[in-house]
Write a protein that holds these residues in place. Structure first.
Motif, PDB file in Angstrom:
ATOM      1  N   LEU A  45     -24.503 -30.638 -15.745  1.00 51.91           N
ATOM      2  CA  LEU A  45     -23.831 -29.442 -15.216  1.00 51.91           C
ATOM      3  C   LEU A  45     -24.602 -28.148 -15.442  1.00 51.91           C
ATOM      4  O   LEU A  45     -24.219 -27.116 -14.901  1.00 51.91           O
ATOM      5  CB  LEU A  45     -22.437 -29.325 -15.847  1.00 51.91           C
ATOM      6  N   ASP A  46     -25.676 -28.178 -16.230  1.00 53.55           N
ATOM      7  CA  ASP A  46     -26.387 -26.921 -16.514  1.00 53.55           C
ATOM      8  C   ASP A  46     -27.037 -26.347 -15.265  1.00 53.55           C
ATOM      9  O   ASP A  46     -27.051 -25.135 -15.067  1.00 53.55           O
ATOM     10  CB  ASP A  46     -27.393 -27.094 -17.647  1.00 53.55           C
ATOM     11  N   GLY A  47     -27.571 -27.171 -14.381  1.00 54.49           N
ATOM     12  CA  GLY A  47     -28.189 -26.684 -13.148  1.00 54.49           C
ATOM     13  C   GLY A  47     -27.190 -26.083 -12.173  1.00 54.49           C
ATOM     14  O   GLY A  47     -27.319 -24.918 -11.774  1.00 54.49           O
ATOM     15  N   PRO A  48     -26.158 -26.834 -11.770  1.00 50.41           N
ATOM     16  CA  PRO A  48     -25.197 -26.289 -10.801  1.00 50.41           C
ATOM     17  C   PRO A  48     -24.409 -25.084 -11.330  1.00 50.41           C
ATOM     18  O   PRO A  48     -24.086 -24.166 -10.576  1.00 50.41           O
ATOM     19  CB  PRO A  48     -24.240 -27.451 -10.526  1.00 50.41           C
ATOM     20  N   LEU A  49     -24.106 -25.062 -12.609  1.00 45.11           N
ATOM     21  CA  LEU A  49     -23.330 -23.947 -13.154  1.00 45.11           C
ATOM     22  C   LEU A  49     -24.201 -22.796 -13.638  1.00 45.11           C
ATOM     23  O   LEU A  49     -23.711 -21.685 -13.833  1.00 45.11           O
ATOM     24  CB  LEU A  49     -22.443 -24.445 -14.308  1.00 45.11           C
TER      25      LEU A  49
END
Length: 108
Positions: A45-49
């Motif tokens: 989730l670090d990339g999309p968020l």
């Protein structure tokens, strides 16, 4: 002919706190799922968020703690106290039958 009325099996009143219990329970479950997703899927989730994995894991831990607190604070479902048969016996049999002492003829 005499008819005997008994108390209904369930209370005609709605349960107090039923909607509050449901709302708090759903809130706890949804918050717990979000917390678990942030905690376990921080790397995904670090990339999309656009947030660091460490921050997502910290938010996940806080959300899981909040979900547990909400789950345990919600009202508990209480069943009504059972009624004893004695409570309705005087009304069905009349006050004289319930309060009079046994006669000497019936004691023999």
């Amino acid at each position: 002919m005499t008819s005997i009325r008994t108390a209904p099996a369930t209370s005609p009143r709605p349960r107090a706190g039923g909607l509050l219990r449901l709302a708090l329970g759903l809130d706890a479950v949804v918050t717990g799922v979000n917390g678990a997703a942030y905690l376990l899927g921080a790397a995904l989730l670090d990339g999309p968020l656009g947030l660091s994995p460490g921050l997502l894991r910290g938010v996940g831990v806080v959300l899981l703690g909040y979900a547990a607190a909400v789950w345990f604070v919600r009202p508990v479902a209480r069943s009504p106290a059972p009624r004893s048969r004695r409570s309705w016996a005087p009304t069905c049999c009349g006050p004289s039958a319930a309060s009079s002492p046994p006669s000497s003829a019936s004691a023999r």
